[in-house]
Design a protein around this motif. Structure first.
Motif, PDB file in Angstrom:
ATOM      1  N   ILE A  24      30.954  44.084  51.501  1.00  0.00           N
ATOM      2  CA  ILE A  24      31.745  44.764  50.477  1.00  0.00           C
ATOM      3  C   ILE A  24      31.160  44.530  49.086  1.00  0.00           C
ATOM      4  O   ILE A  24      31.230  45.391  48.227  1.00  0.00           O
ATOM      5  N   GLU A  25      30.537  43.376  48.853  1.00  0.00           N
ATOM      6  CA  GLU A  25      29.904  43.129  47.561  1.00  0.00           C
ATOM      7  C   GLU A  25      28.678  44.015  47.388  1.00  0.00           C
ATOM      8  O   GLU A  25      28.342  44.428  46.295  1.00  0.00           O
ATOM      9  N   LEU A  61      41.642  52.204  48.517  1.00  0.00           N
ATOM     10  CA  LEU A  61      41.189  51.610  49.774  1.00  0.00           C
ATOM     11  C   LEU A  61      40.081  50.598  49.530  1.00  0.00           C
ATOM     12  O   LEU A  61      40.092  49.494  50.080  1.00  0.00           O
ATOM     13  N   TYR A  62      39.135  50.982  48.710  1.00  0.00           N
ATOM     14  CA  TYR A  62      38.001  50.115  48.379  1.00  0.00           C
ATOM     15  C   TYR A  62      38.499  48.804  47.754  1.00  0.00           C
ATOM     16  O   TYR A  62      38.096  47.717  48.160  1.00  0.00           O
ATOM     17  N   ASP A  78      39.786  43.143  47.972  1.00  0.00           N
ATOM     18  CA  ASP A  78      40.758  42.065  47.745  1.00  0.00           C
ATOM     19  C   ASP A  78      41.066  41.325  49.043  1.00  0.00           C
ATOM     20  O   ASP A  78      41.143  40.100  49.065  1.00  0.00           O
ATOM     21  N   SER A  79      41.245  42.062  50.147  1.00  0.00           N
ATOM     22  CA  SER A  79      41.540  41.432  51.441  1.00  0.00           C
ATOM     23  C   SER A  79      40.380  40.571  51.904  1.00  0.00           C
ATOM     24  O   SER A  79      40.568  39.489  52.447  1.00  0.00           O
ATOM     25  N   ILE A  95      40.524  36.569  52.698  1.00  0.00           N
ATOM     26  CA  ILE A  95      40.081  36.012  53.995  1.00  0.00           C
ATOM     27  C   ILE A  95      38.990  34.979  53.778  1.00  0.00           C
ATOM     28  O   ILE A  95      39.013  33.902  54.354  1.00  0.00           O
ATOM     29  N   ASN A  96      38.023  35.293  52.928  1.00  0.00           N
ATOM     30  CA  ASN A  96      36.917  34.353  52.691  1.00  0.00           C
ATOM     31  C   ASN A  96      37.373  33.097  51.954  1.00  0.00           C
ATOM     32  O   ASN A  96      36.807  32.027  52.164  1.00  0.00           O
ATOM     33  N   ASN A  97      38.395  33.211  51.125  1.00  0.00           N
ATOM     34  CA  ASN A  97      38.917  32.032  50.428  1.00  0.00           C
ATOM     35  C   ASN A  97      39.675  31.101  51.368  1.00  0.00           C
ATOM     36  O   ASN A  97      39.779  29.919  51.122  1.00  0.00           O
TER      37      ASN A  97
END
Length: 157
Positions: free
Chosen positions: A78-79, A142-143, A148-149, A153-155
């Motif tokens: 996503i990044e 959506l993006y 954000d999701s 999750i990664n945090n």
């Protein structure tokens, strides 16, 4: 499972009638019935309203409806994508591809005349279809939600 079936099951699990659910999201019951029966596609905006009433994660409904594939997103993915790349990957428009130079069919490169002919045929075939391509605002939302999701999750990890 089809999104319409999924919505119907969630509606029944909450003991809501078709009319009650439709009224709660300012939608006609006949339109909602068409969604539940797979005759219409629910827009991301409508899915957001449904998620609140049915107590279902918005992102889950987007995935069930085929708008996104959550399991494929990770932070690096996503990044890497900007919003335009995201739009092209998640909501590809055949017309855009046919207007480019590198289009192949059955491992054969199509020349400009072939691509233009295909475009004419596709336009003739789709003239009667309802326009339901997401708006720029819906795609951006959506993006942002996915971004954000993914961060949440990664945090957690």
């Amino acid at each position: 499972m089809e999104i319409g079936t999924f919505i119907k099951e969630k509606r029944k699990a909450k003991s809501l009638t078709l009319r009650e659910l439709a009224n709660s999201i300012n939608l006609s019951h006949s339109y909602l019935s068409q969604i539940e029966n797979g005759q219409r596609k629910a827009s991301p905006e409508l899915l957001e309203k449904l998620s609140k009433v049915l107590d279902v994660e918005y992102m889950h409904l987007l995935e069930e409806a085929g708008y996104i594939r959550l399991q494929e997103y990770d932070e690096s993915y996503i990044e890497f994508l900007n919003i335009e790349e995201f739009r092209k990957m998640e909501f590809p428009d055949i017309e855009e591809y046919l207007k480019s130079n590198q289009v192949y069919f059955s491992k054969k490169k199509l020349n400009k005349a072939h691509r233009e002919l295909i475009l004419k045929v596709m336009h003739a075939l789709t003239d009667e279809l309802e326009k339901n391509y997401p708006s720029a605002e819906e795609i951006e939302k959506l993006y942002r939600n996915i971004k954000d999701s993914t961060e949440v999750i990664n945090n957690r990890n």
